[in-house]
Design a protein around this motif. Sequence first.
Motif, PDB file in Angstrom:
ATOM      1  N   ARG A 121       2.205  -9.689  -3.882  1.00  0.00           N
ATOM      2  CA  ARG A 121       2.135 -11.013  -4.507  1.00  0.00           C
ATOM      3  C   ARG A 121       2.305 -10.873  -6.007  1.00  0.00           C
ATOM      4  NH1 ARG A 121      -2.488 -11.533  -1.277  1.00  0.00           N
ATOM      5  NH2 ARG A 121      -3.743 -11.282  -3.162  1.00  0.00           N
ATOM      6  N   LYS A 122       2.940 -11.822  -6.621  1.00  0.00           N
ATOM      7  CA  LYS A 122       3.090 -11.801  -8.076  1.00  0.00           C
ATOM      8  C   LYS A 122       1.724 -11.690  -8.734  1.00  0.00           C
ATOM      9  CE  LYS A 122       7.472 -14.245  -8.705  1.00  0.00           C
ATOM     10  NZ  LYS A 122       8.141 -15.440  -9.291  1.00  0.00           N
ATOM     11  N   GLY A 123       1.609 -10.768  -9.673  1.00  0.00           N
ATOM     12  CA  GLY A 123       0.364 -10.587 -10.398  1.00  0.00           C
ATOM     13  C   GLY A 123      -0.701  -9.841  -9.620  1.00  0.00           C
ATOM     14  N   SER A 124      -0.350  -9.278  -8.448  1.00  0.00           N
ATOM     15  CA  SER A 124      -1.331  -8.606  -7.607  1.00  0.00           C
ATOM     16  C   SER A 124      -0.834  -7.223  -7.230  1.00  0.00           C
ATOM     17  CB  SER A 124      -1.601  -9.424  -6.341  1.00  0.00           C
ATOM     18  OG  SER A 124      -2.478  -8.737  -5.464  1.00  0.00           O
ATOM     19  N   ASP A 125      -1.744  -6.387  -6.727  1.00  0.00           N
ATOM     20  CA  ASP A 125      -1.405  -5.063  -6.230  1.00  0.00           C
ATOM     21  C   ASP A 125      -1.278  -5.032  -4.713  1.00  0.00           C
ATOM     22  OD1 ASP A 125      -1.227  -3.835  -8.670  1.00  0.00           O
ATOM     23  OD2 ASP A 125      -3.241  -2.976  -8.634  1.00  0.00           O
ATOM     24  N   VAL A 126      -1.341  -6.194  -4.065  1.00  0.00           N
ATOM     25  CA  VAL A 126      -1.352  -6.240  -2.610  1.00  0.00           C
ATOM     26  C   VAL A 126      -0.850  -7.617  -2.171  1.00  0.00           C
ATOM     27  CG1 VAL A 126      -3.690  -7.161  -2.307  1.00  0.00           C
ATOM     28  CG2 VAL A 126      -2.786  -5.498  -0.624  1.00  0.00           C
ATOM     29  N   GLY A 127      -0.652  -7.809  -0.858  1.00  0.00           N
ATOM     30  CA  GLY A 127      -0.414  -9.159  -0.370  1.00  0.00           C
ATOM     31  C   GLY A 127       1.010  -9.499  -0.018  1.00  0.00           C
ATOM     32  N   GLY A 128       1.963  -8.588  -0.194  1.00  0.00           N
ATOM     33  CA  GLY A 128       3.329  -8.839   0.221  1.00  0.00           C
ATOM     34  C   GLY A 128       3.595  -8.174   1.554  1.00  0.00           C
ATOM     35  N   ASP A 129       4.025  -6.918   1.521  1.00  0.00           N
ATOM     36  CA  ASP A 129       4.248  -6.168   2.757  1.00  0.00           C
ATOM     37  C   ASP A 129       2.944  -5.836   3.474  1.00  0.00           C
ATOM     38  OD1 ASP A 129       7.069  -5.967   2.697  1.00  0.00           O
ATOM     39  OD2 ASP A 129       6.942  -4.379   1.189  1.00  0.00           O
ATOM     40  N   PHE A 130       1.874  -5.632   2.706  1.00  0.00           N
ATOM     41  CA  PHE A 130       0.625  -5.143   3.283  1.00  0.00           C
ATOM     42  C   PHE A 130      -0.544  -6.054   2.914  1.00  0.00           C
ATOM     43  CE2 PHE A 130       3.053  -1.264   1.834  1.00  0.00           C
ATOM     44  CZ  PHE A 130       3.709  -1.068   3.050  1.00  0.00           C
ATOM     45  N   ARG A 131      -1.469  -6.193   3.836  1.00  0.00           N
ATOM     46  CA  ARG A 131      -2.675  -6.984   3.596  1.00  0.00           C
ATOM     47  C   ARG A 131      -3.789  -6.136   2.990  1.00  0.00           C
ATOM     48  NH1 ARG A 131      -4.466  -9.588   9.006  1.00  0.00           N
ATOM     49  NH2 ARG A 131      -6.059 -10.418   7.602  1.00  0.00           N
ATOM     50  N   HIS A 132      -3.809  -4.840   3.297  1.00  0.00           N
ATOM     51  CA  HIS A 132      -4.928  -3.987   2.897  1.00  0.00           C
ATOM     52  C   HIS A 132      -4.517  -2.813   2.018  1.00  0.00           C
ATOM     53  CE1 HIS A 132      -7.462  -6.108   5.801  1.00  0.00           C
ATOM     54  NE2 HIS A 132      -6.500  -5.936   6.692  1.00  0.00           N
ATOM     55  N   ILE A 133      -3.300  -2.338   2.152  1.00  0.00           N
ATOM     56  CA  ILE A 133      -2.844  -1.161   1.393  1.00  0.00           C
ATOM     57  C   ILE A 133      -2.440  -1.607  -0.004  1.00  0.00           C
ATOM     58  CG2 ILE A 133      -1.210   0.742   1.304  1.00  0.00           C
ATOM     59  CD1 ILE A 133      -0.919   0.472   4.363  1.00  0.00           C
ATOM     60  N   ARG A 134      -3.197  -1.196  -0.991  1.00  0.00           N
ATOM     61  CA  ARG A 134      -3.000  -1.626  -2.372  1.00  0.00           C
ATOM     62  C   ARG A 134      -2.155  -0.603  -3.134  1.00  0.00           C
ATOM     63  NH1 ARG A 134      -6.613  -5.718  -3.282  1.00  0.00           N
ATOM     64  NH2 ARG A 134      -6.041  -5.703  -5.477  1.00  0.00           N
ATOM     65  N   ALA A 135      -1.698  -0.990  -4.322  1.00  0.00           N
ATOM     66  CA  ALA A 135      -0.996  -0.068  -5.205  1.00  0.00           C
ATOM     67  C   ALA A 135      -1.957   1.005  -5.707  1.00  0.00           C
ATOM     68  CB  ALA A 135      -0.411  -0.827  -6.398  1.00  0.00           C
ATOM     69  N   CYS A 136      -1.476   2.226  -5.825  1.00  0.00           N
ATOM     70  CA  CYS A 136      -2.273   3.322  -6.382  1.00  0.00           C
ATOM     71  C   CYS A 136      -2.348   3.161  -7.903  1.00  0.00           C
ATOM     72  CB  CYS A 136      -1.646   4.671  -6.066  1.00  0.00           C
ATOM     73  SG  CYS A 136      -1.655   5.156  -4.331  1.00  0.00           S
ATOM     74  N   ARG A 137      -3.543   3.096  -8.448  1.00  0.00           N
ATOM     75  CA  ARG A 137      -3.737   3.005  -9.891  1.00  0.00           C
ATOM     76  C   ARG A 137      -4.537   4.182 -10.426  1.00  0.00           C
ATOM     77  NH1 ARG A 137       0.470   0.040 -11.095  1.00  0.00           N
ATOM     78  NH2 ARG A 137       0.414  -2.042 -10.143  1.00  0.00           N
TER      79      ARG A 137
END
Length: 363
Positions: A199-215
């Motif tokens: 999702r725009k402005g987010s690390d999650v929410g497009g392809d995956f519901r739970h797998i977030r971007a690694c920061r």
Amino acid sequence: MLLTAVVFGALAAPAAAAKAPATVWLCRPGLAHNPCDPSETTTRYTPAGARVAVEDLKPARHPKVDCFYVYPTVSDQKRLLATRTIDPEERSIALYQAARYSRACRVFAPMYRQYTLQAINNPPPGARSVVNLAGYADVVQAWRTYLRKYNHGRGVVFIGHSQGSFVLRRFLAKQIDDKPAARRLLVSAILLGGNVLVRKGSDVGGDFRHIRACRSAHQLGCVIAFSTFDGPVPADALFGRTAAKGMAVLCTNPAALGGGSGLLDPVYPTQPFAPGTTIAAAIALVGTPVPPASTAWVEAPGSYRARCSSGAAHALEVTPRAGAPTPKPVPDARWGLHLTDANIALGNLTDVVSEQARTFVER
């Protein structure tokens, strides 16, 4: 590091995949002629190409995690879908993109019936996705075989590039993301040149519901994703942009996961890519020759400064420094430095995986 996938269109909604035949392993521990189990001896150079030192690095003796690698479009077979015969180009790409991770993990890589380079250059009528059902079924079958015979509760790092990343986007969404038991095995996913959506402005929410971007290199169950460009991303670029409403393409800088800029650590094998193949010819056009060395690998830390772009496009923009060669977009500017995605930051990525593996074992 690969010429791959002109995306045929938005990922098509998958139909029920046909039953896959028994898994053919390109890489697997104990496999004869395993391209993912090379020597790790490395010659270190300055960005300008001056020799610094030779290091006799060792693969992990008893790694506690595994890597599951899905290779990009590489097959030169003259057909729409490649067979699962192991050709020289698959061996070379496994060496270039996956073998270095053996410093941190056992590497498993299944053969799959991918769209060939011929199909990518001449898309079949009606094709809507760079992922085909037969190839996807092969990867799912390989994963199930791996779980049954080899996993035994070990953590897993998924690695893909281009067509391999598109396959893994679907695979992770269907086989891992919504399954808590499977997510517990997920150390991380490295999905390069594959337009992972959030999702725009987010690390999650497009392809995956739970797998977030690694920061952070200590974060688990997350994804690292980027496509490389030599400057601002063109308006007609194939990577880094999406028309999906409310979505953005994810960019995580492997040299600065928390944000900002960082220095990349390119690593390349000294063995030439399979001579006479399409990818070998494309690599030569990039203009980043590998220095001669007697070791299996060459490394030139700090050769490029990298930062994720902002605005409508999200990609890893790299700038040569300290005399490093300037890579050229191939086949044209729309692709950016797609051919270098997997190697231009390979040292950074293997360091992150090593740290994530230690964190996984400690937890």
